[in-house]
Design a protein around this motif. Structure first.
Motif, PDB file in Angstrom:
ATOM      1  N   HIS A  72      29.722   7.224 -51.130  1.00  0.00           N
ATOM      2  CA  HIS A  72      31.051   7.593 -51.634  1.00  0.00           C
ATOM      3  C   HIS A  72      31.400   9.052 -51.328  1.00  0.00           C
ATOM      4  O   HIS A  72      32.565   9.397 -51.156  1.00  0.00           O
ATOM      5  CB  HIS A  72      31.120   7.333 -53.137  1.00  0.00           C
ATOM      6  CG  HIS A  72      32.456   7.611 -53.721  1.00  0.00           C
ATOM      7  ND1 HIS A  72      33.569   6.867 -53.410  1.00  0.00           N
ATOM      8  CD2 HIS A  72      32.864   8.570 -54.591  1.00  0.00           C
ATOM      9  CE1 HIS A  72      34.609   7.345 -54.064  1.00  0.00           C
ATOM     10  NE2 HIS A  72      34.199   8.378 -54.792  1.00  0.00           N
ATOM     11  N   ASP A  73      30.414   9.920 -51.244  1.00  0.00           N
ATOM     12  CA  ASP A  73      30.660  11.349 -51.024  1.00  0.00           C
ATOM     13  C   ASP A  73      31.201  11.637 -49.624  1.00  0.00           C
ATOM     14  O   ASP A  73      31.869  12.642 -49.418  1.00  0.00           O
ATOM     15  CB  ASP A  73      29.369  12.146 -51.225  1.00  0.00           C
ATOM     16  CG  ASP A  73      28.818  11.974 -52.622  1.00  0.00           C
ATOM     17  OD1 ASP A  73      29.594  11.608 -53.527  1.00  0.00           O
ATOM     18  OD2 ASP A  73      27.608  12.189 -52.800  1.00  0.00           O
ATOM     19  N   TYR A  74      30.911  10.762 -48.681  1.00  0.00           N
ATOM     20  CA  TYR A  74      31.280  11.034 -47.286  1.00  0.00           C
ATOM     21  C   TYR A  74      32.477  10.220 -46.817  1.00  0.00           C
ATOM     22  O   TYR A  74      32.712  10.114 -45.622  1.00  0.00           O
ATOM     23  CB  TYR A  74      30.088  10.752 -46.370  1.00  0.00           C
ATOM     24  CG  TYR A  74      28.918  11.641 -46.664  1.00  0.00           C
ATOM     25  CD1 TYR A  74      28.934  12.990 -46.317  1.00  0.00           C
ATOM     26  CD2 TYR A  74      27.797  11.139 -47.306  1.00  0.00           C
ATOM     27  CE1 TYR A  74      27.863  13.805 -46.603  1.00  0.00           C
ATOM     28  CE2 TYR A  74      26.715  11.954 -47.594  1.00  0.00           C
ATOM     29  CZ  TYR A  74      26.761  13.285 -47.237  1.00  0.00           C
ATOM     30  OH  TYR A  74      25.698  14.092 -47.525  1.00  0.00           O
ATOM     31  N   LEU A  75      33.243   9.643 -47.723  1.00  0.00           N
ATOM     32  CA  LEU A  75      34.380   8.809 -47.330  1.00  0.00           C
ATOM     33  C   LEU A  75      35.670   9.615 -47.324  1.00  0.00           C
ATOM     34  O   LEU A  75      36.190   9.998 -48.367  1.00  0.00           O
ATOM     35  CB  LEU A  75      34.529   7.613 -48.281  1.00  0.00           C
ATOM     36  CG  LEU A  75      33.660   6.419 -48.001  1.00  0.00           C
ATOM     37  CD1 LEU A  75      33.852   5.359 -49.072  1.00  0.00           C
ATOM     38  CD2 LEU A  75      33.964   5.834 -46.647  1.00  0.00           C
ATOM     39  N   SER A  76      36.188   9.862 -46.131  1.00  0.00           N
ATOM     40  CA  SER A  76      37.514  10.454 -46.015  1.00  0.00           C
ATOM     41  C   SER A  76      38.535   9.313 -45.950  1.00  0.00           C
ATOM     42  O   SER A  76      38.167   8.138 -45.903  1.00  0.00           O
ATOM     43  CB  SER A  76      37.594  11.311 -44.752  1.00  0.00           C
ATOM     44  OG  SER A  76      37.454  10.495 -43.606  1.00  0.00           O
TER      45      SER A  76
END
Length: 110
Positions: A72-76
């Motif tokens: 979730h942290d790397y979803l643009s």
């Protein structure tokens, strides 16, 4: 229409380089067989290979998406769109398989 929709969704799914190149190769090669099935309207082999390829890409798409789905942290927003289109393509494939199977039956397949 089946080929055009899946081509567009595959292009959008490959937009962000989140999925590996094998995702693109697998889907685009099956779409190439689909074009062959359109051109050879009387060929039972072409439509059989297209149906088999679609069924196999359902399995490979599930594997690709499940392995390469980012945390979730790397979803643009662009990555969300790209993976969403790949998932949407995966969800449409059973419908496409049914329609291609009907074409197979119309061409004389049993």
């Amino acid at each position: 229409a089946i080929i055009l929709v899946h081509w567009l969704l595959t292009v959008w799914g490959c937009m962000n380089y989140m999925l590996p190149i094998s995702y693109a190769w697998g889907n685009f090669s099956v779409l190439a067989v689909g074009i062959w099935a359109i051109v050879q309207r009387d060929s039972l082999d072409a439509i059989t290979m297209f149906l088999t390829g679609l069924l196999l890409t359902v399995l490979t798409d599930v594997i690709h998406i499940s392995i390469f789905y980012p945390s979730h942290d790397y979803l643009s927003d662009a990555k969300r769109f790209s993976i969403g289109m790949a998932i949407f393509s995966l969800l449409l494939k059973p419908v496409s398989c049914y329609l291609v199977y009907r074409m197979y039956r119309e061409r004389g397949g049993e």
